[in-house]
Scaffold this active site. Structure first.
Site, PDB file in Angstrom:
ATOM      1  N   GLU A  54      -2.255   2.261 -14.222  1.00 38.45           N
ATOM      2  CA  GLU A  54      -1.985   1.034 -14.977  1.00 38.45           C
ATOM      3  C   GLU A  54      -3.023  -0.028 -14.602  1.00 38.45           C
ATOM      4  O   GLU A  54      -3.223  -0.295 -13.412  1.00 38.45           O
ATOM      5  CB  GLU A  54      -0.573   0.524 -14.644  1.00 38.45           C
ATOM      6  CG  GLU A  54       0.511   1.500 -15.069  1.00 38.45           C
ATOM      7  CD  GLU A  54       1.835   1.304 -14.319  1.00 38.45           C
ATOM      8  OE1 GLU A  54       2.010   0.272 -13.652  1.00 38.45           O
ATOM      9  OE2 GLU A  54       2.688   2.209 -14.410  1.00 38.45           O
ATOM     10  N   GLU A  92       5.338   5.678 -15.048  1.00 45.66           N
ATOM     11  CA  GLU A  92       4.948   6.366 -13.805  1.00 45.66           C
ATOM     12  C   GLU A  92       5.187   7.874 -13.873  1.00 45.66           C
ATOM     13  O   GLU A  92       4.438   8.652 -13.289  1.00 45.66           O
ATOM     14  CB  GLU A  92       5.682   5.761 -12.605  1.00 45.66           C
ATOM     15  CG  GLU A  92       5.032   4.480 -12.067  1.00 45.66           C
ATOM     16  CD  GLU A  92       5.394   3.236 -12.864  1.00 45.66           C
ATOM     17  OE1 GLU A  92       6.304   3.316 -13.712  1.00 45.66           O
ATOM     18  OE2 GLU A  92       4.754   2.187 -12.638  1.00 45.66           O
ATOM     19  N   PHE A 109       2.243  -0.100  -7.106  1.00 45.96           N
ATOM     20  CA  PHE A 109       2.929  -0.402  -5.851  1.00 45.96           C
ATOM     21  C   PHE A 109       3.694   0.852  -5.423  1.00 45.96           C
ATOM     22  O   PHE A 109       4.315   1.507  -6.272  1.00 45.96           O
ATOM     23  CB  PHE A 109       3.942  -1.543  -6.032  1.00 45.96           C
ATOM     24  CG  PHE A 109       3.337  -2.916  -6.135  1.00 45.96           C
ATOM     25  CD1 PHE A 109       3.397  -3.800  -5.062  1.00 45.96           C
ATOM     26  CD2 PHE A 109       2.730  -3.339  -7.309  1.00 45.96           C
ATOM     27  CE1 PHE A 109       2.854  -5.075  -5.158  1.00 45.96           C
ATOM     28  CE2 PHE A 109       2.182  -4.618  -7.410  1.00 45.96           C
ATOM     29  CZ  PHE A 109       2.237  -5.492  -6.330  1.00 45.96           C
ATOM     30  N   ASP A 142       6.409   1.147  -4.129  1.00 50.76           N
ATOM     31  CA  ASP A 142       7.826   1.014  -4.517  1.00 50.76           C
ATOM     32  C   ASP A 142       8.098   1.700  -5.859  1.00 50.76           C
ATOM     33  O   ASP A 142       9.194   2.185  -6.102  1.00 50.76           O
ATOM     34  CB  ASP A 142       8.191  -0.466  -4.626  1.00 50.76           C
ATOM     35  CG  ASP A 142       7.706  -1.268  -3.433  1.00 50.76           C
ATOM     36  OD1 ASP A 142       8.544  -1.675  -2.624  1.00 50.76           O
ATOM     37  OD2 ASP A 142       6.472  -1.486  -3.319  1.00 50.76           O
ATOM     38  N   PHE A 143       7.086   1.723  -6.726  1.00 50.70           N
ATOM     39  CA  PHE A 143       7.274   2.327  -8.053  1.00 50.70           C
ATOM     40  C   PHE A 143       7.317   3.855  -7.984  1.00 50.70           C
ATOM     41  O   PHE A 143       7.620   4.511  -8.979  1.00 50.70           O
ATOM     42  CB  PHE A 143       6.163   1.898  -9.026  1.00 50.70           C
ATOM     43  CG  PHE A 143       5.948   0.408  -9.138  1.00 50.70           C
ATOM     44  CD1 PHE A 143       6.876  -0.495  -8.646  1.00 50.70           C
ATOM     45  CD2 PHE A 143       4.796  -0.094  -9.747  1.00 50.70           C
ATOM     46  CE1 PHE A 143       6.661  -1.872  -8.739  1.00 50.70           C
ATOM     47  CE2 PHE A 143       4.581  -1.453  -9.854  1.00 50.70           C
ATOM     48  CZ  PHE A 143       5.510  -2.350  -9.349  1.00 50.70           C
ATOM     49  N   HIS A 168       8.483  -4.803  -3.695  1.00 48.21           N
ATOM     50  CA  HIS A 168       7.022  -4.694  -3.793  1.00 48.21           C
ATOM     51  C   HIS A 168       6.377  -4.695  -2.411  1.00 48.21           C
ATOM     52  O   HIS A 168       5.227  -5.076  -2.260  1.00 48.21           O
ATOM     53  CB  HIS A 168       6.439  -5.853  -4.623  1.00 48.21           C
ATOM     54  CG  HIS A 168       6.737  -5.767  -6.083  1.00 48.21           C
ATOM     55  ND1 HIS A 168       7.983  -6.004  -6.600  1.00 48.21           N
ATOM     56  CD2 HIS A 168       5.957  -5.439  -7.149  1.00 48.21           C
ATOM     57  CE1 HIS A 168       7.958  -5.843  -7.916  1.00 48.21           C
ATOM     58  NE2 HIS A 168       6.742  -5.502  -8.279  1.00 48.21           N
TER      59      HIS A 168
END
Lengths: 324, 337
Positions: free
Chosen positions: A29, A60, A83, A85-86, A129
């Site tokens: 992205e 994702e 990130f 976290d994603f 994040h």
């Protein structure tokens, strides 16, 4: 040697490999003309064009799935998850598909792919994040996991990850993107599965990863003035894990402290503590001590985040107290 | 929403291809039937998801594919894997957990894969293989190889995020991939219509991705073959992806544990009367193919399944030294020095 920032070293590592191997592609992205939200891939789009440096939607699962399908059919993709976290939104792809398919097919499928992701706290972004998720990846058989702490390692380990025939997750601690350091000129390829002894001391061994390495080094300097001479080992690669280097140093010093950014439970330091306890218990002069973030989601406000994450002061106090 | 239903175009399908379609369907039918019998003997362990009744989709596409095209399928994937030419004995041995299994016992029924025949894997997490198939298509596009990826999945997949992510990416990147929804009308034990916002779970979503809605009779081998030619051809010619909804019915339950008592008897009877294998046999007879020729195909398929079963049963149990092999490309599983 040229001085590069960590983010410049990332771009240099990808560029080096894209230049060398036309099968290396890079997707994610905002990675195209935007150069990545952390500006860690600036210039790649201009240099290699929109086919090889390709923007994706915020999808994702599609990013990792596409990288996997491409890797199993002849490309060597590098996929960015903005990130870490994603990763939670595509963990099926990472943990069930990418990690297991080679084993389940008994080697019919090879997956030479790299997943790069910005990891960790210190940026006041809050709990979704800022996580340190390298332990999630470490817990899944079939994934290699690295987390560099210097610009030279960022380039060298990334290049090694791209050349590796297996899936590698590269965790880039986002507070390190701005740091600068010497990076070898010309082609630079490091080796996965190797730790680096950043400082050799006689009294104790401090084992750290990524952004915790500079903190451990700063702590070691303070400890020296208190009469404690600490080794600092940069783990660099969680899978494969260079236990030989760690065990060798602990055998010499008799004390082990781990410095982990992750929340307490099941951090990588627990695995190292277990190995050390199993294999050189008789060499230890005292209990192994883990210095971690408490078992909490990371808070956003600066005073809270700083309190939660291991600090230089906390490392100094813990080592001093532990060895008393 | 009006969705066009494709009509059979049987005249376009020549005799040799029709016999090949029939032969393949009979083989897949007999294989699945045998797998079921081997459960009852407790020789097939673990779970297994049979595609009895769905053979026309696998056969129609496999016959239309180029040898180097890619197939991605689900845990209900025995037929799709065999249809590409994978060894029937190796597939049966894998179901039996034998060392001569296709994956040497490490994958099992839900993960049959034979890369050498373009069968790129059977995926057991619903939806996962749609983005992966898109990735294989991206690779084909990048390498300019002219290959097409065909991805088969069930109706339940249309409600998971990966379906939508894969379709959007495939259209945006104009990838040579064909997504084929095998709508057997039940999402495991639940009627798909009771948990889906639209009547046709795949076809009614096509327009959201700028794609033509394609709703076809998945129990008609001629229709499936024609649809395959058209959609694969479009992908190969640079026309981008297609989304096909093939309406079908599984003759049995979701998995071996499921007696499928939730389905109304009349519905089951109705669909059994549309059995794709019987129906195609009757069509071929009506078109002038001799009974003897078809019976010969039937007998050969039985022999093939018998031989595969025997070879599988003769196999030794999976070798225990396989356990720590092939986590990594060096053939091993070491994670430390």
């Amino acid at each position: 040697m040229a001085e590069l920032s960590f983010r410049e070293a990332i771009a240099a590592g990808i560029a080096q490999e894209m230049e060398r191997d036309p099968l290396v592609y890079f997707i994610g992205e905002d990675v195209g003309a935007a150069g990545g939200v952390f500006k860690a891939t600036v210039g790649l789009f201009e240099r290699f064009g929109p086919e090889r440096v390709r923007d994706t939607p915020i999808s994702e699962q599609a990013i990792i799935g596409a990288a996997m399908g491409a890797a199993m059919t002849g490309l060597r993709p590098v996929a960015e998850i903005m990130f870490s976290d994603f990763l939670a939104t595509c963990w099926d792809m990472v943990a069930n598909q990418v990690a297991k398919t080679r084993y389940m097919t008994d080697g019919q499928v090879s997956l030479p792919l790299v997943i790069r992701t910005a990891n960790g706290g210190g940026t006041r972004f809050g709990a979704q994040h800022s996580q340190s998720l390298e332990n999630w990846a470490m817990a899944v058989p079939g994934l290699k996991v690295v987390a560099p702490s210097t610009p030279a390692d960022a380039k060298g380990l990334l290049a090694a990850a791209i050349r590796d025939p297996d899936p590698v997750l590269v965790f880039e601690q986002k507070s390190l993107y701005g740091i600068k350091g010497e990076v070898p000129d010309g082609e630079h390829v490091d080796q996965l599965g190797t730790a680096a002894v950043r400082r050799t001391g006689q009294d104790c061994t401090i084992v750290a990863l990524a952004a915790m390495v500079p903190k451990a080094l700063a702590a070691a300097q303070q400890l020296e003035s208190l009469g404690i001479d600490a080794s600092v080992i940069d783990v660099r690669s969680l899978v494969p894990l260079d236990t030989r280097t760690i065990l060798g140093d602990v055998r010499r010093t008799g004390w082990l402290f781990t410095v982990e950014e992750n929340p307490r439970l099941c951090g990588w330091g627990a695995e190292i503590a277990s190995i050390v306890a199993d294999e050189c218990f008789d060499d230890l002069d005292g209990p192994i001590v883990r210095i971690t973030t408490p078992h909490i989601p990371l808070p956003a406000a600066d005073v809270l985040e700083d309190m939660a994450m291991p600090s230089v002061d906390r490392i100094v106090e813990t080592v001093k107290g532990g060895m008393r | 929403m009006s969705t066009r239903v494709e009509k059979p175009r049987s005249a376009e399908v020549d005799r040799a291809i029709r016999l090949r379609l029939y032969q393949l369907m009979v083989e897949l039918r007999d294989f699945e039937q045998r797998a079921y019998e081997l459960f009852l003997e407790n020789l097939v362990r673990g779970t297994s998801h049979l595609a009895l009744g769905q053979e026309a989709i696998a056969a129609g596409y496999a016959v239309a594919m180029r040898a180097d095209d890619y197939t991605f399928c689900t845990y209900r994937g025995h037929g799709h894997t065999l249809a590409r030419g994978a060894s029937m004995a190796a597939a049966m041995a894998e179901l039996l957990g034998r060392g001569n299994g296709m994956l040497h016992g490490k994958g099992g029924s839900m993960h049959l894969t034979d890369v050498s025949h373009g069968a790129m894997g059977s995926y057991a997490i619903v939806g996962a293989h749609l983005p992966i198939a898109a990735g294989a298509a991206w690779s084909a596009q990048a390498r300019k190889s002219g290959q097409v990826a065909v991805c088969f999945f069930g109706d339940g997949t249309t409600n998971i995020g990966a379906f939508h992510e894969a379709l959007n990416l495939a259209v945006v990147w104009k990838l040579p991939v064909v997504f084929v929804c095998e709508n057997n009308q039940y999402m495991e034990y639940t009627p798909i219509r009771s948990v889906t916002a639209v009547e046709h779970p795949a076809a009614d979503r096509a327009s959201a991705y700028g794609l033509e809605p394609i709703l076809v009779d998945g129990n008609d081998a001629d229709v499936m073959y024609g649809t395959a030619l058209r959609t694969i051809g479009k992908a190969r010619d640079g026309g981008g992806p297609s989304l096909v909804e093939a309406v079908t019915y599984r003759h049995g339950g979701h998995s071996r544990a499921d007696p499928a008592t939730y389905r109304p008897e009349a519905e089951v009877r109705e669909w059994l009367s549309r059995d794709p294998v019987k129906r195609y046999r009757e069509r071929l007879l009506a078109a002038g193919v001799g009974e003897a020729e078809l019976s010969e195909i039937d007998a050969r398929a039985q022999q093939k399944v018998d031989a595969a079963t025997e070879e599988a049963r003769q196999g030794a149990p999976a070798r225990v030294d396989e356990i720590e092999r092939q986590v990594w490309s060096d053939g091993g599983s070491a994670w430390r020095n």
